[in-house]
Design a protein around this motif. Structure first.
Motif, PDB file in Angstrom:
ATOM      1  N   ASN A 242       0.839  -1.199   0.000  1.00 12.97           N
ATOM      2  CA  ASN A 242       0.000   0.000   0.000  1.00 12.97           C
ATOM      3  C   ASN A 242       0.874   1.249   0.000  1.00 12.97           C
ATOM      4  OD1 ASN A 242      -2.037   1.837   0.179  1.00 12.97           O
ATOM      5  ND2 ASN A 242      -2.836   1.105   2.128  1.00 12.97           N
ATOM      6  N   GLY A 243       0.486   2.228  -0.779  1.00 13.35           N
ATOM      7  CA  GLY A 243       1.227   3.484  -0.809  1.00 13.35           C
ATOM      8  C   GLY A 243       2.252   3.545  -1.916  1.00 13.35           C
ATOM      9  N   SER A 244       2.529   2.420  -2.570  1.00  8.74           N
ATOM     10  CA  SER A 244       3.522   2.403  -3.652  1.00  8.74           C
ATOM     11  C   SER A 244       2.963   1.652  -4.852  1.00  8.74           C
ATOM     12  CB  SER A 244       4.802   1.693  -3.212  1.00  8.74           C
ATOM     13  OG  SER A 244       5.528   2.479  -2.305  1.00  8.74           O
ATOM     14  N   THR A 245       2.968   2.317  -5.981  1.00 10.99           N
ATOM     15  CA  THR A 245       2.551   1.669  -7.218  1.00 10.99           C
ATOM     16  C   THR A 245       3.820   1.189  -7.922  1.00 10.99           C
ATOM     17  OG1 THR A 245       0.660   3.148  -7.340  1.00 10.99           O
ATOM     18  CG2 THR A 245       1.267   2.014  -9.367  1.00 10.99           C
ATOM     19  N   LEU A 246       4.044  -0.111  -7.854  1.00 12.90           N
ATOM     20  CA  LEU A 246       5.284  -0.676  -8.411  1.00 12.90           C
ATOM     21  C   LEU A 246       4.967  -1.413  -9.704  1.00 12.90           C
ATOM     22  CD1 LEU A 246       7.076  -2.160  -5.261  1.00 12.90           C
ATOM     23  CD2 LEU A 246       7.209   0.145  -6.219  1.00 12.90           C
ATOM     24  N   TYR A 247       5.404  -0.827 -10.810  1.00  9.79           N
ATOM     25  CA  TYR A 247       5.219  -1.478 -12.100  1.00  9.79           C
ATOM     26  C   TYR A 247       6.307  -2.545 -12.270  1.00  9.79           C
ATOM     27  CZ  TYR A 247       2.357   2.672 -12.541  1.00  9.79           C
ATOM     28  OH  TYR A 247       1.417   3.647 -12.304  1.00  9.79           O
ATOM     29  N   SER A 248       6.218  -3.314 -13.334  1.00 10.58           N
ATOM     30  CA  SER A 248       7.203  -4.391 -13.546  1.00 10.58           C
ATOM     31  C   SER A 248       8.620  -3.844 -13.599  1.00 10.58           C
ATOM     32  CB  SER A 248       6.884  -5.150 -14.836  1.00 10.58           C
ATOM     33  OG  SER A 248       6.974  -4.280 -15.954  1.00 10.58           O
ATOM     34  N   THR A 249       8.769  -2.612 -14.042  1.00 13.19           N
ATOM     35  CA  THR A 249      10.103  -2.026 -14.175  1.00 13.19           C
ATOM     36  C   THR A 249      10.655  -1.553 -12.840  1.00 13.19           C
ATOM     37  OG1 THR A 249       8.957   0.013 -14.729  1.00 13.19           O
ATOM     38  CG2 THR A 249       9.812  -1.267 -16.566  1.00 13.19           C
ATOM     39  N   GLY A 250       9.870  -1.627 -11.774  1.00 10.80           N
ATOM     40  CA  GLY A 250      10.323  -1.108 -10.485  1.00 10.80           C
ATOM     41  C   GLY A 250      10.112  -2.074  -9.337  1.00 10.80           C
ATOM     42  N   LEU A 251       9.908  -3.354  -9.656  1.00 10.36           N
ATOM     43  CA  LEU A 251       9.678  -4.316  -8.582  1.00 10.36           C
ATOM     44  C   LEU A 251      10.957  -4.462  -7.768  1.00 10.36           C
ATOM     45  CD1 LEU A 251       7.618  -7.044 -10.494  1.00 10.36           C
ATOM     46  CD2 LEU A 251       6.769  -5.416  -8.787  1.00 10.36           C
ATOM     47  N   ALA A 252      10.897  -4.054  -6.514  1.00 17.68           N
ATOM     48  CA  ALA A 252      12.060  -4.119  -5.633  1.00 17.68           C
ATOM     49  C   ALA A 252      11.571  -4.649  -4.297  1.00 17.68           C
ATOM     50  CB  ALA A 252      12.662  -2.721  -5.455  1.00 17.68           C
TER      51      ALA A 252
END
Ligand SMILES: *[C@@H]1O[C@H](CO)[C@@H](O)[C@H](O)[C@H]1NC(C)=O
Ligand SMILES: *[C@@H]1O[C@H](CO)[C@@H](O)[C@H](O)[C@H]1NC(C)=O
Ligand SMILES: *[C@@H]1O[C@H](CO)[C@@H](O)[C@H](O)[C@H]1NC(C)=O
Ligand SMILES: *[C@@H]1O[C@H](CO)[C@@H](O)[C@H](O)[C@H]1NC(C)=O
Ligand SMILES: *[C@@H]1O[C@H](CO)[C@@H](O)[C@H](O)[C@H]1NC(C)=O
Ligand SMILES: *[C@@H]1O[C@H](CO)[C@@H](O)[C@H](O)[C@H]1NC(C)=O
Ligand SMILES: *[C@@H]1O[C@H](CO)[C@@H](O)[C@H](O)[C@H]1NC(C)=O
Ligand SMILES: *[C@@H]1O[C@H](CO)[C@@H](O)[C@H](O)[C@H]1NC(C)=O
Ligand SMILES: *[C@@H]1O[C@H](CO)[C@@H](O)[C@H](O)[C@H]1NC(C)=O
Ligand SMILES: *[C@@H]1O[C@H](CO)[C@@H](O)[C@H](O)[C@H]1NC(C)=O
Ligand SMILES: *[C@@H]1O[C@H](CO)[C@@H](O)[C@H](O)[C@H]1NC(C)=O
Ligand SMILES: *[C@@H]1O[C@H](CO)[C@@H](O)[C@H](O)[C@H]1NC(C)=O
Length: 391
Positions: A242-252
């Motif tokens: 929650n609070g972070s929209t993580l696209y495939s390019t930013g999965l950490a």
């Protein structure tokens, strides 16, 4: 039309995009249209996706007669930044990888991402053709690219629609079990809010959504937990950042809403998400579809329920604080490069990244990426609902 719009409309018309020019004419005098003009004629570079005349002609009356909606749709066709390759064509990752960039669509009733970010557009090169993703039921392809001043204009054979809410998106992506359950169960005894309404009220989140088959396969495990509200709450929270929209390019590496670790690995068979408790990996799923966009976040579809029943509430809350402050810090920046990490930082292959935050957020190992304080009562309701639906 204003002189500014004319300066773009004339070359666009000369290039054959007369339908798009008529759309520009009908929005130019709306307040949204004027704000858009102020934005895109600021001297910066923009990448325009220009529907061909057939695509514009196919727009239904209820859209063409609504200048405000048309202005929002037009905003979704304009991406901040220069995404041209050296040879003047559109930069695009090769399928299954995606190129993700911020559009100019930022109307608060249509986009509710953290830090007031604008909605993204996702595209990929499939078998040599650049295809726009998330255009439900229609294949929209880029046919050619032309540089007109500060604008890279890419012809497309459809009109792009911006992402809608979670419920309609889940239904259109065959995640009907999840959609039905979330939409039919009340989240509270004092209001008529459903669980879907609760999720739709968040500002930025990443949901790892089990497919129908994944939920069916997990039904026995889930029903064995039905009497343990803590365990069920924890399991659902372990699917949400929650609070972070993580696209495939930013999965950490991130902390889930239950305070456990979510980590990611990619190998030749795909990208996997693991849910760990301390140093022990408790559950793992394959991400079968990435970057399903919704108006307030992103959904990645997974093939297995992440059956992690553990939680760490202090980790969840400190991660949430972190996500909120990172989003606030990013709110003043405009991304003009590839959307990667969770901070609003963007990398840029063409040296025009306008970020002021150093652009290093995507590799921070996740501290800054983290999560949410989701109310435990509705998390529990959600999971018990799923269990009961499957019993
Ligand atoms: C959206 O962006 C425009 C500039 O493109 C700006 O004028 C407007 O204030 C922004 N709206 C919101 C809600 O952030
Ligand atoms: C626009 O893109 C060109 C070519 O990449 C670059 O030289 C220029 O600096 C960019 N302009 C802005 C305002 O970023
Ligand atoms: C326009 O009308 C069609 C039915 O004719 C409907 O399916 C669609 O949802 C409507 N679109 C909007 C934006 O209202
Ligand atoms: C997708 O991106 C990953 C990570 O950058 C890379 O290893 C892989 O080769 C890319 N796949 C394609 C098809 O370009
Ligand atoms: C690319 O083409 C191959 C063979 O024509 C096809 O099987 C495959 O589905 C295509 N890939 C995509 C992503 O469209
Ligand atoms: C757009 O082009 C793509 C790729 O050629 C094609 O699959 C799709 O059917 C086209 N769409 C329309 C509406 O013509
Ligand atoms: C570029 O593509 C657009 C949209 O498909 C089309 O209308 C236009 O004729 C094409 N232009 C060239 C030069 O091929
Ligand atoms: C979600 O979208 C659907 C379809 O557009 C709509 O019927 C529904 O009311 C929306 N839900 C919310 C909470 O806005
Ligand atoms: C609603 O009321 C029932 C019966 O009192 C209770 O068991 C349930 O936990 C309540 N649900 C919520 C979300 O408050
Ligand atoms: C919930 O919905 C029912 C039936 O539509 C209505 O009578 C009731 O007033 C609503 N309650 C609240 C809190 O909105
Ligand atoms: C939708 O999900 C069901 C499982 O519930 C599966 O049988 C079906 O093949 C799926 N359809 C698509 C188009 O993926
Ligand atoms: C319920 O689940 C929690 C979290 O996994 C666990 O600590 C607890 O022992 C479980 N309670 C029972 C009665 O099994």
């Amino acid at each position: 039309m204003t002189a500014e719009y004319m300066s773009l409309a004339q070359p666009l018309a000369a290039a054959g995009y007369t339908g798009l020019v008529s759309v520009m004419a009908s929005v130019a005098n709306t307040s949204l249209g004027m704000a858009l003009a102020q934005r895109i004629f600021d001297g910066g570079n923009y990448t325009i996706f220009a529907p061909d005349n057939d695509a514009i002609a196919r727009l239904p009356m209820n859209i063409t007669s609504d200048p405000e909606m048309l202005a929002n749709i037009l905003s979704y066709h304009i991406v901040s930044g220069n995404f041209s390759e050296g040879n003047g064509s559109l930069q695009a990752a090769t399928f299954p990888n995606d190129t993700i960039a911020r559009t100019t669509l930022n109307a608060t009733d249509l986009v509710m991402l953290e830090g007031n970010k604008s909605q993204v557009l996702v595209w990929t090169s499939e078998n040599g053709t650049v295809m726009i993703q998330n255009q439900l039921g229609t294949k929209v392809a880029v046919s050619n690219s032309t540089v007109l001043g500060n604008f890279l204009v890419n012809g497309i054979n459809g009109t792009l629609m911006y992402p809608t809410n979670l419920t309609s998106t889940l239904n259109s992506r065959n995640l009907t079990s999840l959609a039905d359950v979330l939409g039919s169960i009340s989240a509270s005894n004092s209001t008529n809010e459903t669980l879907a309404d609760k999720l739709e009220g968040l500002t930025g989140y990443t949901l790892f959504a089990p497919s129908n088959m994944a939920l069916e396969a997990a039904s026995q495990t889930l029903s064995s937990l039905a009497s343990n509200t803590t365990a069920l709450t924890n399991v659902l929270g372990n699917h949400i950042i929650n609070g972070s929209t993580l696209y495939s390019t930013g999965l950490a590496n991130s902390t889930s809403a239950s305070g456990e670790t979510l980590s990611f690995t990619t190998n030749s068979s795909g990208t996997f998400v693991a849910s760990s408790s301390g140093s022990t990996t408790v559950a793992m799923a394959k991400i079968i579809t990435t970057n399903v966009l919704v108006n307030n976040g992103v959904v990645h579809i997974i093939d297995t329920v992440l059956g992690n029943t553990e939680s760490n509430s202090s980790a969840a809350s400190s991660a949430y604080e972190s996500a909120v402050s990172v989003a606030a810090a990013a709110a003043t920046t405009t991304e003009t490069g590839l959307v990667t990490g969770p901070t609003g930082a963007s990398s840029s292959s063409n040296g025009e990244n306008g970020d002021s935050n150093g652009g290093n957020g995507s590799s921070s190992g996740g501290n800054a990426a983290l999560t949410p304080g989701v109310d435990s009562k509705w998390l529990f309701m959600a999971f018990s609902a799923i269990v009961f639906a499957l019993l």
